[in-house]
Design a protein around this motif. Structure first.
Motif, PDB file in Angstrom:
ATOM      1  N   ILE A 276       0.835  -1.201   0.000  1.00  0.00           N
ATOM      2  CA  ILE A 276       0.000   0.000   0.000  1.00  0.00           C
ATOM      3  C   ILE A 276       0.867   1.247   0.000  1.00  0.00           C
ATOM      4  O   ILE A 276       0.643   2.187  -0.765  1.00  0.00           O
ATOM      5  N   ALA A 277       1.890   1.249   0.866  1.00  0.00           N
ATOM      6  CA  ALA A 277       2.804   2.397   0.925  1.00  0.00           C
ATOM      7  C   ALA A 277       3.536   2.583  -0.398  1.00  0.00           C
ATOM      8  O   ALA A 277       3.780   3.708  -0.839  1.00  0.00           O
ATOM      9  N   LEU A 278       3.864   1.466  -1.041  1.00  0.00           N
ATOM     10  CA  LEU A 278       4.568   1.527  -2.322  1.00  0.00           C
ATOM     11  C   LEU A 278       3.765   2.298  -3.357  1.00  0.00           C
ATOM     12  O   LEU A 278       4.281   3.189  -4.036  1.00  0.00           O
ATOM     13  N   TRP A 279       2.472   1.976  -3.485  1.00  0.00           N
ATOM     14  CA  TRP A 279       1.648   2.606  -4.521  1.00  0.00           C
ATOM     15  C   TRP A 279       1.223   4.023  -4.154  1.00  0.00           C
ATOM     16  O   TRP A 279       0.753   4.764  -5.006  1.00  0.00           O
ATOM     17  N   LYS A 280       1.405   4.399  -2.889  1.00  0.00           N
ATOM     18  CA  LYS A 280       1.147   5.785  -2.497  1.00  0.00           C
ATOM     19  C   LYS A 280       2.350   6.686  -2.772  1.00  0.00           C
ATOM     20  O   LYS A 280       2.236   7.906  -2.690  1.00  0.00           O
ATOM     21  N   ASN A 281       3.469   6.084  -3.111  1.00  0.00           N
ATOM     22  CA  ASN A 281       4.687   6.834  -3.416  1.00  0.00           C
ATOM     23  C   ASN A 281       4.569   7.380  -4.847  1.00  0.00           C
ATOM     24  O   ASN A 281       4.634   6.629  -5.819  1.00  0.00           O
ATOM     25  N   SER A 282       4.369   8.690  -4.979  1.00  0.00           N
ATOM     26  CA  SER A 282       4.132   9.295  -6.300  1.00  0.00           C
ATOM     27  C   SER A 282       5.322   9.119  -7.233  1.00  0.00           C
ATOM     28  O   SER A 282       5.152   8.971  -8.449  1.00  0.00           O
ATOM     29  N   SER A 283       6.531   9.119  -6.681  1.00  0.00           N
ATOM     30  CA  SER A 283       7.716   8.939  -7.528  1.00  0.00           C
ATOM     31  C   SER A 283       7.760   7.534  -8.109  1.00  0.00           C
ATOM     32  O   SER A 283       8.071   7.344  -9.288  1.00  0.00           O
ATOM     33  N   PHE A 284       7.449   6.537  -7.275  1.00  0.00           N
ATOM     34  CA  PHE A 284       7.419   5.161  -7.778  1.00  0.00           C
ATOM     35  C   PHE A 284       6.324   4.998  -8.820  1.00  0.00           C
ATOM     36  O   PHE A 284       6.533   4.357  -9.859  1.00  0.00           O
ATOM     37  N   PHE A 285       5.158   5.567  -8.558  1.00  0.00           N
ATOM     38  CA  PHE A 285       4.043   5.445  -9.496  1.00  0.00           C
ATOM     39  C   PHE A 285       4.403   6.061 -10.841  1.00  0.00           C
ATOM     40  O   PHE A 285       4.099   5.492 -11.896  1.00  0.00           O
ATOM     41  N   ALA A 286       5.064   7.220 -10.801  1.00  0.00           N
ATOM     42  CA  ALA A 286       5.490   7.857 -12.046  1.00  0.00           C
ATOM     43  C   ALA A 286       6.473   6.980 -12.807  1.00  0.00           C
ATOM     44  O   ALA A 286       6.364   6.793 -14.025  1.00  0.00           O
ATOM     45  N   LEU A 287       7.438   6.421 -12.079  1.00  0.00           N
ATOM     46  CA  LEU A 287       8.435   5.564 -12.709  1.00  0.00           C
ATOM     47  C   LEU A 287       7.789   4.304 -13.287  1.00  0.00           C
ATOM     48  O   LEU A 287       8.170   3.821 -14.361  1.00  0.00           O
ATOM     49  N   PHE A 288       6.798   3.791 -12.593  1.00  0.00           N
ATOM     50  CA  PHE A 288       6.087   2.589 -13.054  1.00  0.00           C
ATOM     51  C   PHE A 288       5.352   2.866 -14.367  1.00  0.00           C
ATOM     52  O   PHE A 288       5.431   2.077 -15.316  1.00  0.00           O
ATOM     53  N   ILE A 289       4.633   4.005 -14.438  1.00  0.00           N
ATOM     54  CA  ILE A 289       3.888   4.343 -15.653  1.00  0.00           C
ATOM     55  C   ILE A 289       4.848   4.603 -16.810  1.00  0.00           C
ATOM     56  O   ILE A 289       4.616   4.158 -17.950  1.00  0.00           O
ATOM     57  N   MET A 290       5.948   5.329 -16.539  1.00  0.00           N
ATOM     58  CA  MET A 290       6.941   5.573 -17.588  1.00  0.00           C
ATOM     59  C   MET A 290       7.500   4.262 -18.127  1.00  0.00           C
ATOM     60  O   MET A 290       7.629   4.069 -19.341  1.00  0.00           O
ATOM     61  N   THR A 291       7.830   3.351 -17.213  1.00  0.00           N
ATOM     62  CA  THR A 291       8.392   2.067 -17.630  1.00  0.00           C
ATOM     63  C   THR A 291       7.389   1.270 -18.449  1.00  0.00           C
ATOM     64  O   THR A 291       7.754   0.601 -19.422  1.00  0.00           O
ATOM     65  N   ALA A 292       6.109   1.335 -18.064  1.00  0.00           N
ATOM     66  CA  ALA A 292       5.073   0.646 -18.836  1.00  0.00           C
ATOM     67  C   ALA A 292       5.055   1.150 -20.276  1.00  0.00           C
ATOM     68  O   ALA A 292       4.964   0.354 -21.228  1.00  0.00           O
TER      69      ALA A 292
ATOM     70  N   PRO B 150      12.456   2.771   0.284  1.00  0.00           N
ATOM     71  CA  PRO B 150      13.182   2.113   1.376  1.00  0.00           C
ATOM     72  C   PRO B 150      13.448   0.656   1.033  1.00  0.00           C
ATOM     73  O   PRO B 150      12.756   0.064   0.195  1.00  0.00           O
ATOM     74  N   LYS B 151      14.434   0.058   1.682  1.00  0.00           N
ATOM     75  CA  LYS B 151      14.846  -1.302   1.342  1.00  0.00           C
ATOM     76  C   LYS B 151      13.712  -2.310   1.468  1.00  0.00           C
ATOM     77  O   LYS B 151      13.616  -3.245   0.670  1.00  0.00           O
ATOM     78  N   GLU B 152      12.849  -2.128   2.479  1.00  0.00           N
ATOM     79  CA  GLU B 152      11.813  -3.121   2.719  1.00  0.00           C
ATOM     80  C   GLU B 152      10.744  -3.151   1.632  1.00  0.00           C
ATOM     81  O   GLU B 152       9.922  -4.080   1.577  1.00  0.00           O
ATOM     82  N   GLU B 153      10.724  -2.145   0.743  1.00  0.00           N
ATOM     83  CA  GLU B 153       9.725  -2.112  -0.324  1.00  0.00           C
ATOM     84  C   GLU B 153      10.289  -2.560  -1.674  1.00  0.00           C
ATOM     85  O   GLU B 153       9.551  -2.651  -2.652  1.00  0.00           O
ATOM     86  N   LEU B 154      11.599  -2.871  -1.732  1.00  0.00           N
ATOM     87  CA  LEU B 154      12.218  -3.163  -3.018  1.00  0.00           C
ATOM     88  C   LEU B 154      11.756  -4.495  -3.620  1.00  0.00           C
ATOM     89  O   LEU B 154      11.610  -4.612  -4.836  1.00  0.00           O
ATOM     90  N   THR B 155      11.526  -5.510  -2.777  1.00  0.00           N
ATOM     91  CA  THR B 155      11.054  -6.789  -3.320  1.00  0.00           C
ATOM     92  C   THR B 155       9.684  -6.630  -3.964  1.00  0.00           C
ATOM     93  O   THR B 155       9.439  -7.108  -5.081  1.00  0.00           O
ATOM     94  N   ALA B 156       8.774  -5.934  -3.267  1.00  0.00           N
ATOM     95  CA  ALA B 156       7.437  -5.698  -3.823  1.00  0.00           C
ATOM     96  C   ALA B 156       7.519  -4.864  -5.098  1.00  0.00           C
ATOM     97  O   ALA B 156       6.781  -5.109  -6.064  1.00  0.00           O
ATOM     98  N   ALA B 157       8.426  -3.885  -5.112  1.00  0.00           N
ATOM     99  CA  ALA B 157       8.578  -3.034  -6.291  1.00  0.00           C
ATOM    100  C   ALA B 157       9.093  -3.835  -7.481  1.00  0.00           C
ATOM    101  O   ALA B 157       8.581  -3.716  -8.601  1.00  0.00           O
TER     102      ALA B 157
END
Length: 403
Positions: A6-22, A135-142
């Motif tokens: 949940i925290a991962l998808w609330k991270n706007s930077s990660f979400f942006a990177l995810f959409i760009m990568t898609a 953070p490190k604990e979110e990298l596997t999920a990412a």
């Protein structure tokens, strides 16, 4: 759903990177579908297509280390935009050349080389940015999310490519890829993807930068062993994948529909691995799960080499192959990011990425001779013996106890 997800998808930077990568993956997958067809229409030559395939692999082997140093030295957002602009311009040059009747096989091969180079640069930047923004604990999920995305788009890519061919001419399909890269470029300007500011000016030579990265990689015993095992396993997977279609069509005499279904089942295994790897890693630990993924892949190779093969066995084996190889990949990607200092992530990504692919060309080259000299099942048996030896070596290493 896990709280970290949940925290991962609330991270706007990660979400942006995810959409760009898609968007980049969609464009790249359509390129993978269309470019061989365009070159075949131009040359009707299997040699030219093989040369283009080789050019897709060369950039990482020749320039992976230098790309890693560059990623660590320069502003990541600026380099990311340069990689997208470069791919857009290369595709425009190819599109215009085809429309004017000026395209040549050598142009195709060189453009594919530089497309692959800049695509690898974008991928290295994505890995480096993930290490910074999460953070490190979110990298596997990412990493599992990106693997799920990549597998899904790989499955959808040929469908999209076929739809493009139905609606337009083959060269016009390049415009779809250009549009995807263009949208990714717009997002790179509009959405927040911090890189903690520009890096400090380099205070040492490129060679010293590489030496520093090499020392860090060798001192990280678990990552170093994972890299060596993954290098061998990647080679055996290259041998396996090189003859898989030939095996399904020539040996088993399957229809196009059956082949498509089996490949979709393999993709489904990859999707399942992406969804399950986080939970399995928490329960089993990195070392045990990595060993199980090697063992699972080995068993698949031996199952595919079985003379009394059936469609059900092929389906189960390919599902297991997609599952095991996806879990293995996500584990090493995640551990690499977690255990590498942020200032070295570009170099370590470049070095390990080079090692990952180092044996693949030799195994793929050997696959053609083995299949021609003996049988496709000989290739699967060879892959099983090599990967089995890899698993036995794993049992003797401290990697199996890694958490």
């Amino acid at each position: 759903m896990n709280v970290s997800n949940i925290a991962l998808w609330k991270n706007s930077s990660f979400f942006a990177l995810f959409i760009m990568t898609a968007m980049v993956l969609f464009g790249g997958t359509v390129n993978t579908f269309l470019l061989p067809l365009l070159l075949y229409e131009l040359t009707r030559s299997s040699i030219a297509m093989a040369a283009m395939r080789a050019m897709e692999m060369l950039p990482l082997l020749l320039a992976g280390l230098w790309v890693g140093v560059m990623v660590d030295r320069v502003n990541k957002r600026h380099l990311q935009r340069l990689s997208l602009w470069s791919q857009i311009l290369l595709l425009l040059i190819l599109f215009i050349s085809i429309k004017l009747g000026k395209a040549s096989p050598s142009m195709f091969v060189m453009i594919v080389f530089f497309l692959s180079l800049w695509n690898y640069c974008f991928e290295n930047l994505r890995v480096s940015m993930m290490r910074i923004i999460l953070p490190k604990e979110e990298l596997t999920a990412a990493n599992a999310s990106f693997s799920f995305l990549s597998t899904s788009i790989t499955i959808l890519g040929p469908i999209i490519g076929s739809l493009i061919l139905f609606l337009a001419t083959m060269p016009d399909g390049l415009l779809f890829s250009i549009a995807m890269f263009g949208l990714a470029l717009i997002l790179s300007h509009a959405l927040p993807i911090p890189d903690k500011g520009a890096p400090p000016a380099p205070s040492q030579s490129v060679w010293l930068d590489l030496k520093q990265g090499w020392r860090n990689l060798r001192s990280n015993v678990i990552l170093w062993h994972m890299t060596l095992f993954y290098m061998v396993m990647n080679g055996t997977c290259g041998l396996f994948s090189s003859v898989l279609i030939f095996h399904l069509k020539d040996t088993l005499q399957l229809s196009h529909t059956d082949v498509a279904v089996l490949l979709s089942i393999m993709g489904a295994g990859g999707l399942a691995g992406s969804l399950a790897v986080g939970k399995w890693r928490r329960e089993l630990g990195t070392g045990k799960l990595f060993g199980l993924s090697i063992l699972g892949t080995t068993l698949v190779f031996f199952a595919m080499a079985c003379p009394a093969s059936s469609l059900v066995l092929e389906a189960v084996s390919l599902f297991g192959y997609g599952l095991s190889t996806t879990v293995m990949s996500i584990l090493i990607w995640s551990f690499r990011q977690e255990s590498t200092p942020k200032e070295l992530i570009g170099r370590i990504t470049g070095m390990t990425g080079t090692f990952f692919r180092m044996l693949s060309p030799f195994f793929m080259f050997a696959a053609g001779f083995l299949a021609d000299w003996a049988h496709s099942t000989t290739c699967f048996l060879t892959a099983g013996v090599v990967s089995g030896g890899c698993w036995l070596a794993y049992l003797l290493q401290p990697l199996r106890k890694a958490v």
